[in-house]
Each structure stands twice: as structure tokens, then as C-alpha cells.
Write a protein that holds these residues in place. Structure first.
Motif, PDB file in Angstrom:
ATOM      1  N   UNK A  51      11.797   8.928 -13.365  1.00 37.74           N
ATOM      2  CA  UNK A  51      12.078   7.609 -12.786  1.00 37.74           C
ATOM      3  C   UNK A  51      12.863   7.755 -11.485  1.00 37.74           C
ATOM      4  N   UNK A  52      13.843   8.634 -11.469  1.00 37.81           N
ATOM      5  CA  UNK A  52      14.703   8.818 -10.295  1.00 37.81           C
ATOM      6  C   UNK A  52      13.970   9.512  -9.147  1.00 37.81           C
ATOM      7  N   UNK A  53      13.042  10.402  -9.466  1.00 34.37           N
ATOM      8  CA  UNK A  53      12.396  11.238  -8.450  1.00 34.37           C
ATOM      9  C   UNK A  53      11.088  10.689  -7.905  1.00 34.37           C
ATOM     10  N   UNK A  54      10.625   9.537  -8.418  1.00 37.93           N
ATOM     11  CA  UNK A  54       9.288   9.057  -8.056  1.00 37.93           C
ATOM     12  C   UNK A  54       9.260   7.559  -7.808  1.00 37.93           C
ATOM     13  N   UNK A  55       8.155   7.130  -7.215  1.00 38.69           N
ATOM     14  CA  UNK A  55       7.810   5.714  -7.083  1.00 38.69           C
ATOM     15  C   UNK A  55       6.481   5.509  -7.800  1.00 38.69           C
ATOM     16  N   UNK A  56       6.318   4.369  -8.448  1.00 35.86           N
ATOM     17  CA  UNK A  56       5.090   4.077  -9.197  1.00 35.86           C
ATOM     18  C   UNK A  56       3.978   3.673  -8.229  1.00 35.86           C
ATOM     19  N   UNK A  57       2.830   4.324  -8.387  1.00 34.86           N
ATOM     20  CA  UNK A  57       1.631   3.937  -7.639  1.00 34.86           C
ATOM     21  C   UNK A  57       0.852   2.910  -8.451  1.00 34.86           C
TER      22      UNK A  57
ATOM     23  N   UNK B  85      10.817   7.980   4.262  1.00 29.60           N
ATOM     24  CA  UNK B  85      11.416   6.659   4.439  1.00 29.60           C
ATOM     25  C   UNK B  85      10.753   5.653   3.506  1.00 29.60           C
ATOM     26  N   UNK B  86      11.410   4.529   3.300  1.00 29.14           N
ATOM     27  CA  UNK B  86      10.844   3.468   2.454  1.00 29.14           C
ATOM     28  C   UNK B  86       9.514   2.984   3.031  1.00 29.14           C
ATOM     29  N   UNK B  87       9.443   2.861   4.347  1.00 26.80           N
ATOM     30  CA  UNK B  87       8.207   2.429   4.992  1.00 26.80           C
ATOM     31  C   UNK B  87       7.087   3.449   4.772  1.00 26.80           C
ATOM     32  N   UNK B  88       7.392   4.732   4.939  1.00 28.69           N
ATOM     33  CA  UNK B  88       6.400   5.780   4.698  1.00 28.69           C
ATOM     34  C   UNK B  88       5.960   5.781   3.241  1.00 28.69           C
ATOM     35  N   UNK B  89       6.919   5.579   2.336  1.00 32.72           N
ATOM     36  CA  UNK B  89       6.606   5.556   0.909  1.00 32.72           C
ATOM     37  C   UNK B  89       5.650   4.420   0.587  1.00 32.72           C
ATOM     38  N   UNK B  90       5.974   3.216   1.053  1.00 34.38           N
ATOM     39  CA  UNK B  90       5.128   2.062   0.757  1.00 34.38           C
ATOM     40  C   UNK B  90       3.726   2.227   1.327  1.00 34.38           C
ATOM     41  N   UNK B  91       3.644   2.787   2.522  1.00 32.98           N
ATOM     42  CA  UNK B  91       2.334   3.024   3.141  1.00 32.98           C
ATOM     43  C   UNK B  91       1.519   4.018   2.320  1.00 32.98           C
TER      44      UNK B  91
ATOM     45  N   UNK C 143       1.957   4.831  -0.921  1.00 33.78           N
ATOM     46  CA  UNK C 143       1.642   4.222  -2.219  1.00 33.78           C
ATOM     47  C   UNK C 143       0.416   3.313  -2.086  1.00 33.78           C
ATOM     48  N   UNK C 144       0.388   2.483  -1.062  1.00 32.48           N
ATOM     49  CA  UNK C 144      -0.752   1.574  -0.860  1.00 32.48           C
ATOM     50  C   UNK C 144      -2.041   2.341  -0.586  1.00 32.48           C
ATOM     51  N   UNK C 145      -1.939   3.375   0.235  1.00 30.17           N
ATOM     52  CA  UNK C 145      -3.107   4.184   0.574  1.00 30.17           C
ATOM     53  C   UNK C 145      -3.680   4.857  -0.673  1.00 30.17           C
ATOM     54  N   UNK C 146      -2.795   5.445  -1.482  1.00 35.92           N
ATOM     55  CA  UNK C 146      -3.244   6.109  -2.696  1.00 35.92           C
ATOM     56  C   UNK C 146      -3.790   5.110  -3.714  1.00 35.92           C
TER      57      UNK C 146
ATOM     58  N   UNK D 115      -5.164   2.252  -3.235  1.00 32.25           N
ATOM     59  CA  UNK D 115      -6.476   1.770  -2.798  1.00 32.25           C
ATOM     60  C   UNK D 115      -7.555   2.830  -3.059  1.00 32.25           C
ATOM     61  N   UNK D 116      -7.233   4.070  -2.775  1.00 29.59           N
ATOM     62  CA  UNK D 116      -8.204   5.148  -3.013  1.00 29.59           C
ATOM     63  C   UNK D 116      -8.493   5.295  -4.503  1.00 29.59           C
ATOM     64  N   UNK D 117      -7.457   5.223  -5.340  1.00 30.16           N
ATOM     65  CA  UNK D 117      -7.657   5.338  -6.786  1.00 30.16           C
ATOM     66  C   UNK D 117      -8.510   4.174  -7.299  1.00 30.16           C
ATOM     67  N   UNK D 118      -8.239   2.961  -6.821  1.00 33.21           N
ATOM     68  CA  UNK D 118      -9.010   1.789  -7.252  1.00 33.21           C
ATOM     69  C   UNK D 118     -10.469   1.898  -6.820  1.00 33.21           C
ATOM     70  N   UNK D 119     -10.698   2.441  -5.648  1.00 30.14           N
ATOM     71  CA  UNK D 119     -12.066   2.597  -5.146  1.00 30.14           C
ATOM     72  C   UNK D 119     -12.863   3.542  -6.037  1.00 30.14           C
ATOM     73  N   UNK D 120     -12.222   4.603  -6.494  1.00 28.85           N
ATOM     74  CA  UNK D 120     -12.924   5.606  -7.298  1.00 28.85           C
ATOM     75  C   UNK D 120     -12.876   5.346  -8.800  1.00 28.85           C
TER      76      UNK D 120
END
Length: 143
Positions: free
Chosen positions: A10-16, A118-124, A126-129, A131-136
């Protein structure tokens, strides 16, 4: 007992988001795209402790992660690892590796600078991944 994510994960990651079997997490360390799959099964420590159907489901979800990392980032190598010595909850690392990353060509464990994106890089990312996971994978859900 119901599934709970280990506090260190939980501390080391963000949920995709979530696959049918696994929670998909993004490691906070800024070494490159580093996805961790955690089967949503209480007290699970080893992949072979899952029923065969769940092991096969894991492989489908893992393949989706690796194909997405490959298509999005064109890494030199893809690393897969499940150590669990410090965090016993089964979690499997999927890491896109590049000749330019700080740990190349060695393993990431113990060879990085510990810098977080950064938080901005993280959010970008997360969104990119997501979207790719949902596509496949039609059953991938974004939280």
C-alpha cells in the motif's frame, strides 16, 4: 478472512485498477514502468497454491501487463519477479527495463536511487496503463 493489501505494498504503490483475479499496482519508484500484480486472495504466499484455473487466469493478466508495457514503452527487456522475502503476500513484479535505467543491467532490487515520480507523472502513467489494460482485457476495471 477477506483479502487485504499488505501495508508495505500500500505504501509503495498506486492502484491502477483490477483484473478479475489481481489488483494492478504501479510502483512509486521512478525507475520506469513497474507494475505489480497481487492476486485478491487472502493469506496467499505462493502462486502454485492457487487452483490451476486461477494460475491460468494469472497468466492471462500477466500477459496483458507485459504486452501493454511492450507496446507503450518499447523496453529493452521485461523482468518478472516474485521474491516475497520482505512482504510475504504474493505479489508479482512486471518491470520494463531500459539500458538507460539506473540499475541496468543488474536487478532493480537494491540497485536504485529510491526516487519517486511526481504526482503528475504518476497520474499520467496510471491512466496510460489503465487504458492499455482495458483495451486488451475487457474485464479490467479502473477504481
Amino acid at each position: 478472512m477477506s483479502f487485504q493489501l499488505h501495508p508495505q505494498l500500500q505504501a509503495d504503490t498506486d492502484v491502477i485498477g483490477e483484473f478479475p483475479l489481481c489488483l494492478a499496482l504501479l510502483h512509486k519508484e521512478n525507475i520506469g514502468p513497474w507494475v505489480i500484480l497481487v492476486p485478491k486472495v487472502a493469506n496467499l504466499q505462493e502462486l502454485h497454491h492457487l487452483p490451476m484455473a486461477d494460475q491460468q487466469q494469472f497468466l492471462l493478466e500477466s500477459q496483458t501487463v507485459f504486452e501493454s508495457l511492450e507496446q507503450l514503452f518499447k523496453p529493452k527487456k521485461l523482468n518478472l519477479g516474485a521474491l516475497g522475502n520482505m512482504v510475504p503476500q504474493l505479489h508479482i513484479h512486471h518491470i520494463a527495463r531500459f539500458e538507460t535505467d539506473v540499475a541496468w543491467p543488474g536487478p532493480v532490487w537494491g540497485n536504485t536511487e529510491g526516487k519517486q515520480r511526481s504526482e503528475q507523472q504518476t497520474q499520467q502513467l496510471v491512466q496510460q496503463l489503465a487504458q492499455a489494460f482495458q483495451t486488451q482485457f475487457a474485464d479490467f476495471k479502473v477504481n
